[in-house]
Design an enzyme around this catalytic site. Sequence first.
Site, short mmCIF file in Angstrom:
data_model
loop_
_atom_site.label_atom_id
_atom_site.label_comp_id
_atom_site.label_asym_id
_atom_site.label_seq_id
_atom_site.Cartn_x
_atom_site.Cartn_y
_atom_site.Cartn_z
N VAL A 27 2.84 2.57 5.79
CA VAL A 27 2.71 3.20 7.11
C VAL A 27 2.26 2.23 8.20
O VAL A 27 2.03 2.64 9.34
CB VAL A 27 1.73 4.40 7.06
CG1 VAL A 27 2.21 5.43 6.06
CG2 VAL A 27 0.31 3.95 6.72
N LYS A 28 2.18 0.95 7.89
CA LYS A 28 1.73 -0.01 8.89
C LYS A 28 2.87 -0.41 9.83
O LYS A 28 4.04 -0.14 9.58
CB LYS A 28 1.14 -1.25 8.20
CG LYS A 28 -0.14 -0.95 7.42
CD LYS A 28 -1.23 -0.37 8.31
CE LYS A 28 -2.60 -0.35 7.64
NZ LYS A 28 -2.68 0.54 6.47
#
Length: 377
Positions: A178-179
Amino acid sequence: MIPVFRPSVGEEEIEAVAEVLRSGWLGSGPKTEAFEEAFARFIGVKHAVAVNSATAALHLALKTAEVEGGEVITTPMTFISTNHAILYNNATPVFCDIEPETLNIDVSKVESLINDRTRAILVVHFGGYAVDMEPLLALAQRYKLKVIEDAAHGCGGEYRSRRLGSIGNFGCFSFHAVKNLSCGDGGMITTNDANAARRLRSLRWMGISRDTWGRSQNTRYNWEYRVEELGFKYQMNDIAAAIGLVQLSRLQEKNRRREEITRLFSERLQGIEELGLPVRKDYMTRPAYHNYVIRTKRRDELSEFLKGKGIATSVHYFPNNLYPIYRHFEAPTPVCHRIWKTLLTIPLFPDLKDSEVDYIVSSIHDFFIRARRNSSG
């Protein structure tokens, strides 16, 4: 359900993975090496060392900073891997309170925590918004301390026109799913210290002096190597690195979209008196806009309301020094202990549609209109 985060991947990443699979070299090799070189250029440092997670990056950066047996000044407002990495190194976390607006470590409170056992200061650029690094670096220089930047949220962000992760002795990045830059999972350590980089490369691969790819570059495979210290199996593989190379080429474009969504949220939510919004200080030349964290005393009610509307939310973070494992490292962090109860992360990712932004905004407005009506009734 609109998720809080969603990775942004396309056909380029799929083809990059297929290319690696067809090559026959899946482990740490030419793609990892290329990713390291490209990432070092992008951040503006001499060396980048790829690993399999930001946790591994933090562990090895702190180990190379020689913190064992000493103390590390840190923030409680972070994911637990930041402070677990201190414990992995048999060091003591010393929690410093945070700024209520930025949620970053309060630099004005750091000096009072420095003593003869202090070895390093570990800062987290929360949400991709930079910590005020200049006064922190001055302190570190005065007391001969190492500075480690946890830039897990900060890929592509800037402090006074310098990329996050290029300012301290070490920068640690996350490429979790999710970065801002996602390889599925992975991490990177950045530094300008050639000796430190050499040691990091050995530590990430069991303490071995030369990795398999390096020993395969001659006409004849050289199986011999030295093992000079206890290392770890932390190396990145070429599948993740291939994704990382594509993601890096798209990072600035994706961060611009994050900035646009952040602007839309802030413009359309600023009229709600009961709501606190992210703050950008002058020294935050370009935030990475990893997340959008709002503050409200009605946090739990709002979260449930948005869930009913098909909008996911989360809390970033529960203060680390309130977890049982950290209780005996308790420190006075009253701002953090007060403000975390108001924090709510709403959806922010590059592929979030404008119509979804509108829906989230209208839903939040709807909640507070109903709340005011109920309280006045």
